[in-house]
Write a protein that holds these residues in place. Structure first.
Motif, PDB file in Angstrom:
ATOM      1  N   ALA A  23       0.822  -1.202   0.000  1.00 61.62           N
ATOM      2  CA  ALA A  23       0.000   0.000   0.000  1.00 61.62           C
ATOM      3  C   ALA A  23       0.857   1.253   0.000  1.00 61.62           C
ATOM      4  CB  ALA A  23      -0.912  -0.006   1.216  1.00 61.62           C
ATOM      5  N   VAL A  24       0.434   2.240  -0.772  1.00 57.77           N
ATOM      6  CA  VAL A  24       1.118   3.539  -0.788  1.00 57.77           C
ATOM      7  C   VAL A  24       0.351   4.476   0.123  1.00 57.77           C
ATOM      8  CG1 VAL A  24       1.998   3.208  -3.115  1.00 57.77           C
ATOM      9  CG2 VAL A  24      -0.220   4.290  -2.792  1.00 57.77           C
ATOM     10  N   PRO A  25       1.017   5.463   0.711  1.00 60.09           N
ATOM     11  CA  PRO A  25       0.330   6.377   1.631  1.00 60.09           C
ATOM     12  C   PRO A  25      -0.820   7.109   0.938  1.00 60.09           C
ATOM     13  CG  PRO A  25       2.712   6.602   1.789  1.00 60.09           C
ATOM     14  CD  PRO A  25       2.453   5.750   0.596  1.00 60.09           C
ATOM     15  N   LEU A  26      -1.927   7.227   1.628  1.00 63.46           N
ATOM     16  CA  LEU A  26      -3.062   7.970   1.100  1.00 63.46           C
ATOM     17  C   LEU A  26      -2.807   9.467   1.256  1.00 63.46           C
ATOM     18  CD1 LEU A  26      -6.061   5.924   2.544  1.00 63.46           C
ATOM     19  CD2 LEU A  26      -5.397   6.090   0.148  1.00 63.46           C
ATOM     20  N   PRO A  27      -3.336  10.263   0.339  1.00 69.44           N
ATOM     21  CA  PRO A  27      -3.177  11.715   0.496  1.00 69.44           C
ATOM     22  C   PRO A  27      -3.931  12.214   1.712  1.00 69.44           C
ATOM     23  CG  PRO A  27      -4.711  11.204  -1.287  1.00 69.44           C
ATOM     24  CD  PRO A  27      -4.087   9.913  -0.876  1.00 69.44           C
ATOM     25  N   THR A  28      -3.397  13.240   2.343  1.00 71.50           N
ATOM     26  CA  THR A  28      -4.052  13.834   3.502  1.00 71.50           C
ATOM     27  C   THR A  28      -5.202  14.727   3.044  1.00 71.50           C
ATOM     28  OG1 THR A  28      -1.978  13.821   4.725  1.00 71.50           O
ATOM     29  CG2 THR A  28      -3.721  15.257   5.553  1.00 71.50           C
ATOM     30  N   VAL A  29      -6.365  14.527   3.652  1.00 73.92           N
ATOM     31  CA  VAL A  29      -7.545  15.325   3.308  1.00 73.92           C
ATOM     32  C   VAL A  29      -7.896  16.171   4.530  1.00 73.92           C
ATOM     33  CG1 VAL A  29      -9.922  15.273   2.480  1.00 73.92           C
ATOM     34  CG2 VAL A  29      -8.337  13.448   1.822  1.00 73.92           C
ATOM     35  N   GLU A  30      -7.602  17.465   4.445  1.00 72.53           N
ATOM     36  CA  GLU A  30      -7.792  18.345   5.592  1.00 72.53           C
ATOM     37  C   GLU A  30      -9.277  18.561   5.911  1.00 72.53           C
ATOM     38  OE1 GLU A  30      -5.538  19.355   7.523  1.00 72.53           O
ATOM     39  OE2 GLU A  30      -3.748  18.796   6.395  1.00 72.53           O
ATOM     40  N   GLU A  31     -10.078  18.894   4.917  1.00 73.67           N
ATOM     41  CA  GLU A  31     -11.502  19.160   5.123  1.00 73.67           C
ATOM     42  C   GLU A  31     -12.307  18.361   4.100  1.00 73.67           C
ATOM     43  OE1 GLU A  31     -11.350  23.526   4.819  1.00 73.67           O
ATOM     44  OE2 GLU A  31     -11.942  23.556   6.935  1.00 73.67           O
ATOM     45  N   PRO A  32     -12.575  17.092   4.389  1.00 69.56           N
ATOM     46  CA  PRO A  32     -13.241  16.214   3.404  1.00 69.56           C
ATOM     47  C   PRO A  32     -14.582  16.739   2.927  1.00 69.56           C
ATOM     48  CG  PRO A  32     -12.401  14.944   5.270  1.00 69.56           C
ATOM     49  CD  PRO A  32     -12.263  16.382   5.636  1.00 69.56           C
ATOM     50  N   GLN A  33     -15.343  17.393   3.816  1.00 64.45           N
ATOM     51  CA  GLN A  33     -16.684  17.839   3.442  1.00 64.45           C
ATOM     52  C   GLN A  33     -16.665  19.014   2.473  1.00 64.45           C
ATOM     53  OE1 GLN A  33     -19.641  18.192   6.507  1.00 64.45           O
ATOM     54  NE2 GLN A  33     -18.510  16.879   7.916  1.00 64.45           N
ATOM     55  N   ARG A  34     -15.525  19.684   2.358  1.00 61.00           N
ATOM     56  CA  ARG A  34     -15.436  20.868   1.489  1.00 61.00           C
ATOM     57  C   ARG A  34     -14.855  20.557   0.116  1.00 61.00           C
ATOM     58  NH1 ARG A  34     -16.232  25.681   4.086  1.00 61.00           N
ATOM     59  NH2 ARG A  34     -16.375  25.587   6.372  1.00 61.00           N
ATOM     60  N   LEU A  35     -14.604  19.296  -0.162  1.00 60.74           N
ATOM     61  CA  LEU A  35     -14.036  18.935  -1.458  1.00 60.74           C
ATOM     62  C   LEU A  35     -15.039  19.171  -2.580  1.00 60.74           C
ATOM     63  CD1 LEU A  35     -12.237  15.562  -0.672  1.00 60.74           C
ATOM     64  CD2 LEU A  35     -11.137  17.726  -1.212  1.00 60.74           C
ATOM     65  N   ALA A  36     -14.519  19.579  -3.729  1.00 58.60           N
ATOM     66  CA  ALA A  36     -15.365  19.689  -4.919  1.00 58.60           C
ATOM     67  C   ALA A  36     -15.797  18.284  -5.331  1.00 58.60           C
ATOM     68  CB  ALA A  36     -14.604  20.358  -6.055  1.00 58.60           C
ATOM     69  N   PHE A  48     -11.426   3.805  -1.424  1.00 61.01           N
ATOM     70  CA  PHE A  48     -12.134   2.535  -1.521  1.00 61.01           C
ATOM     71  C   PHE A  48     -11.158   1.380  -1.778  1.00 61.01           C
ATOM     72  CE2 PHE A  48     -16.313   4.710  -2.358  1.00 61.01           C
ATOM     73  CZ  PHE A  48     -17.001   4.047  -1.355  1.00 61.01           C
ATOM     74  N   GLU A  49     -10.147   1.616  -2.601  1.00 57.38           N
ATOM     75  CA  GLU A  49      -9.151   0.586  -2.865  1.00 57.38           C
ATOM     76  C   GLU A  49      -8.394   0.227  -1.586  1.00 57.38           C
ATOM     77  OE1 GLU A  49      -6.788   2.195  -5.978  1.00 57.38           O
ATOM     78  OE2 GLU A  49      -8.286   1.832  -7.554  1.00 57.38           O
ATOM     79  N   ARG A  50      -8.108   1.237  -0.759  1.00 55.35           N
ATOM     80  CA  ARG A  50      -7.430   0.964   0.490  1.00 55.35           C
ATOM     81  C   ARG A  50      -8.368   0.243   1.463  1.00 55.35           C
ATOM     82  NH1 ARG A  50      -3.137   3.135   3.142  1.00 55.35           N
ATOM     83  NH2 ARG A  50      -2.262   3.125   1.055  1.00 55.35           N
ATOM     84  N   LEU A  51      -9.623   0.674   1.517  1.00 55.83           N
ATOM     85  CA  LEU A  51     -10.589   0.066   2.443  1.00 55.83           C
ATOM     86  C   LEU A  51     -10.749  -1.419   2.168  1.00 55.83           C
ATOM     87  CD1 LEU A  51     -12.584   0.998   4.730  1.00 55.83           C
ATOM     88  CD2 LEU A  51     -14.360   0.975   2.981  1.00 55.83           C
ATOM     89  N   ALA A  52     -10.676  -1.809   0.886  1.00 56.41           N
ATOM     90  CA  ALA A  52     -10.903  -3.206   0.508  1.00 56.41           C
ATOM     91  C   ALA A  52      -9.832  -4.148   1.039  1.00 56.41           C
ATOM     92  CB  ALA A  52     -10.989  -3.323  -1.012  1.00 56.41           C
ATOM     93  N   VAL A  53      -8.637  -3.626   1.352  1.00 50.61           N
ATOM     94  CA  VAL A  53      -7.539  -4.492   1.795  1.00 50.61           C
ATOM     95  C   VAL A  53      -7.246  -4.324   3.281  1.00 50.61           C
ATOM     96  CG1 VAL A  53      -6.493  -4.507  -0.486  1.00 50.61           C
ATOM     97  CG2 VAL A  53      -5.784  -2.778   1.158  1.00 50.61           C
ATOM     98  N   LEU A  54      -8.005  -3.484   3.976  1.00 55.68           N
ATOM     99  CA  LEU A  54      -7.780  -3.263   5.400  1.00 55.68           C
ATOM    100  C   LEU A  54      -8.598  -4.228   6.238  1.00 55.68           C
ATOM    101  CD1 LEU A  54      -7.762   0.649   5.567  1.00 55.68           C
ATOM    102  CD2 LEU A  54      -5.800  -0.878   5.766  1.00 55.68           C
ATOM    103  N   ASP A  55      -8.121  -4.483   7.438  1.00 54.99           N
ATOM    104  CA  ASP A  55      -8.849  -5.337   8.368  1.00 54.99           C
ATOM    105  C   ASP A  55      -9.914  -4.529   9.083  1.00 54.99           C
ATOM    106  OD1 ASP A  55      -7.201  -7.403   7.711  1.00 54.99           O
ATOM    107  OD2 ASP A  55      -5.819  -7.099   9.385  1.00 54.99           O
ATOM    108  N   GLU A  56     -11.115  -5.088   9.166  1.00 50.75           N
ATOM    109  CA  GLU A  56     -12.189  -4.423   9.900  1.00 50.75           C
ATOM    110  C   GLU A  56     -11.802  -4.284  11.372  1.00 50.75           C
ATOM    111  OE1 GLU A  56     -15.896  -6.388   9.360  1.00 50.75           O
ATOM    112  OE2 GLU A  56     -15.495  -6.843   7.251  1.00 50.75           O
ATOM    113  N   GLY A  57     -12.154  -3.153  11.951  1.00 49.16           N
ATOM    114  CA  GLY A  57     -11.880  -2.938  13.363  1.00 49.16           C
ATOM    115  C   GLY A  57     -10.565  -2.255  13.665  1.00 49.16           C
TER     116      GLY A  57
END
Length: 291
Positions: A23-36, A48-57
């Motif tokens: 996995a490569v580092p995900l970009p930092t999202v400072e204010e997710p709700q304000r994204l275009a 979503f690609e990262r979520l698919a390979v992560l362990d729940e919890g």
């Protein structure tokens, strides 16, 4: 022997996919709700690609999932605007729509060639519509009777304005140009619009008694529903192959996580997720074919 002691070897379940790259580092999202919207769409694919390979919890799983929710709240606001004229609190509608968004995120398969919005908007819209249906009517009645209730209310107002303070079903039918039987059915259905509290005291012949109405109301037994679902699933479970039944036993019988199943079978968590999704789809298709 414990549930985990009976493990299947990798030879029992083949894997056609290669293991995912580191996995490569995900970009930092400072204010997710304000994204275009366009930026949110592109970033959502990565998350979503990262979520698919992560362990729940895990903490990272929670961070990625929560960020996806925040980045896509604009979809909830977009759908909620269509329900502004319904008279309910905008905040309540947004909260209910967010539930639909979360369900869509949890069910989305990034490896299918489908845009997330294609799945999310129907989920959000369906959750909001369900909220209005449940919040407006105490019991479910056909839509034609819901609409007839509005016509009857207007007819009542008009006839009362003309001096008829207690119009009969026959008079209402004549005013609306409908059959009297249809009007009676509409009047009966209108009783389901509002409901008295079941926490009110019991009354008999005008005298109040000890106890509440709720004491007389029965409740559904969850065990009966479970037994019914199990019986309905049995023939479809029998049609599954050994690999699919093994996965289901490990996931629900032994209550193992997808990562634990992958470690036991020598598979990636992502591939285990795909196999389970295909198995669920097979069972769902079989059940729907019977309904």
């Amino acid at each position: 022997m414990t549930a985990r002691a009976a493990r299947t070897t990798p030879a029992d379940i083949g894997e056609g996919d290669a293991l995912p790259a580191p996995a490569v580092p995900l970009p930092t999202v400072e204010e997710p709700q304000r994204l275009a919207p366009a930026d949110a769409r592109e970033l959502s694919k990565l998350f979503f690609e990262r979520l698919a390979v992560l362990d729940e919890g895990t903490a990272e799983y929670a961070y990625v999932r929560n960020t996806l929710i925040e980045m896509n709240l604009s979809l909830v606001r977009f759908v909620a605007r269509r329900f502004r004229s319904r008279g309910e609190s905008a905040e309540d509608v947004l909260q209910v729509g967010t539930i639909g968004l979360i369900k869509a995120i949890d069910r989305y398969d990034v490896y299918r060639d489908v845009e997330f919005t294609t799945l999310a908007i129907p989920y959000i819209r369906g959750e909001i519509r369900r909220f209005f249906r449940d919040a407006t009517w105490s019991v479910h009645v056909p839509r034609r009777l819901q609409e007839l209730r509005i016509d009857l209310a207007r007819a009542f107002e008009e006839l009362e304005a003309r001096g008829n303070h207690d119009p009969s079903a026959q008079q209402l039918a004549h005013y609306l140009g409908l059959a009297e039987e249809e009007v009676r059915e509409g009047l009966l259905a209108s009783n389901g619009y509002d409901a008295d509290s079941i926490d009110r005291p019991l009354q008999t012949g005008g005298a109040r008694q000890t106890g509440l109405v709720a004491d007389l109301v029965g409740a559904d037994d969850p065990a009966l529903d479970l037994a019914e679902h199990v019986q309905a699933l049995k023939p479809h479970l029998a049609r599954l192959d050994a690999r699919q039944r093994t996965l289901l036993r490990m996931r629900f019988g032994a209550e193992m996580t997808q990562a634990e199943i992958g470690n036991a079978l020598g598979l990636s968590q992502m591939y285990v997720s795909r196999l389970l999704s295909r198995t669920f789809a097979t069972l769902r298709k079989g059940l729907l074919a019977e309904s």
